[in-house]
Write an enzyme that holds these catalytic residues in place. Sequence first.
Site, PDB file in Angstrom:
ATOM      1  CG  ASP A 180      -2.893   3.675  -1.729  1.00 12.60           C
ATOM      2  OD1 ASP A 180      -3.662   3.632  -2.652  1.00 12.60           O
ATOM      3  OD2 ASP A 180      -2.985   2.914  -0.877  1.00 12.60           O
ATOM      4  CG  ASP A 216      -6.307   0.355  -0.503  1.00 15.08           C
ATOM      5  OD1 ASP A 216      -5.630   1.267  -0.814  1.00 15.08           O
ATOM      6  OD2 ASP A 216      -6.306  -0.718   0.073  1.00 15.08           O
ATOM      7  CB  SER A 266      -0.904  -0.079   1.090  1.00 15.50           C
ATOM      8  OG  SER A 266      -1.821   1.015   1.014  1.00 15.50           O
ATOM      9  CG  ASP A 285      -3.051  -1.068  -2.618  1.00 20.93           C
ATOM     10  OD1 ASP A 285      -3.013   0.038  -2.029  1.00 20.93           O
ATOM     11  OD2 ASP A 285      -3.662  -1.936  -2.341  1.00 20.93           O
TER      12      ASP A 285
END
Length: 465
Positions: free
Chosen positions: A232, A236, A95, A234
Amino acid sequence: MAPKFGTSGLRGLVTELTSELVSDYTNAFLLACETNGTVRVGWDLRPSSPEIADAVITAISQAGQTAIVDGPLPTPALALASLSAGQAAIMITGSHIPADRNGLKFYTTKGEISKDDETSILSHLTALDGPAVEATVKIDGGQDAIAAYVARYTSAFGTAALTGLRVGVYQHSSVARDVMVDVVTALGGTAVPIARSDEFIPVDTEAVDPETSSLFAGWCGDHNLDVLISTDGDADRPMVVDRNSNIVPGDVLGAITSKMLGADILCTPVSSNTMIKQMDEFETIHLTRIGSPFVIAAMEDCLAADPSAKVVGYEANGGFLLGFEAVTPSGRLAPLMTRDCLLPILAPLSLAQASGTTLDALVADLPARFTAADRLTGIATDASKAFLTELTENRAARAAFFAGVGAETDADTTDGLRVSFEGGNVVHLRPSGNAPEFRCYVEADSAQRAQKLLGVHLEKLRTTL
């Protein structure tokens, strides 16, 4: 810290995420959770992700299940593809955390794993014995999953939703950097790609440093932008910067998105902006511990009690979870109960365009509550927990630490320590569950007061910890 489950998945140092450990966790997931014999695999753009993905894919195939290799793609796109096909999924991502760390996010055929699933995975944490079986690996490349993810929002908002908007896309090393450009263009906006990086940049949408904020201001002016967007690593969590170079907090985007979709019930962590308590649109608000599994659990409880409930969830970082089929400007939007970055970006922007106003005007119409957050890194978990225990159990220690804020009116221990004071100020302290970090969240009746509260208490934490 050894790899462990935190607010969203397993995380740890790359040096500790060995092939053996990754294989063990993958095997435990296969034993503990429903997969229907097929697991999709995706990853972000940090350097360690492909090698970790190889270990995951090998473990899946050697366990006799089918691995579908989607490659680099946004976490919500992978989740959407797995849910649509009734398959499981594993996303390799750390993340927003630095590149020396990474992790695994697990999805069953029903969606993101719960805390009960985590417990079950840990109870099965052992490598499979016996000979490897014939491997089945399918290389999908992720293009179908990405196309379906883009189409989800094109069909929901329409090809003219962002017409007339110049949208800067801070690409950095987000795995959604090209997806964002494609979606903005598909919805009629003019996408302006900015600052694409060949190196991984850990962007934390909740803790943007002053230097990066200055960059945003420069880009908005240099490119004549109406808005700047990003995510961010990834994808999400959303990041949105308005035309005045102000970052719109994720929980503000969440409130606007919830209102736009017609939600009746909100599930959000206790750290989120309390403005929602002053908004008439929402019938019920459930405050949870921090982390998408807790938000999802609250949403599932609501839907179990009333399957027709118009329930949504979002985190303070802006990751949005949709629990019902929502009516949108150009159609309908199916549920997706995993954190998504695109919906809380597109819904406020399309609402502003349809209303003939601007994003900053939408924000100004909300109740006047302002949040700020940041973190200290390199803080040993034992030290931060001992410090927080002392504050929680000793009111005199709290009074000394929070001197100057005002008289305490409430101390909430739902997740960490959240202290409210006369006059409406709030300071919330919480150690990270899976990294040597300590977070500070604040809330006040003005943006300036919130920033001052944050600065004062970060300095106190630096001195103490």
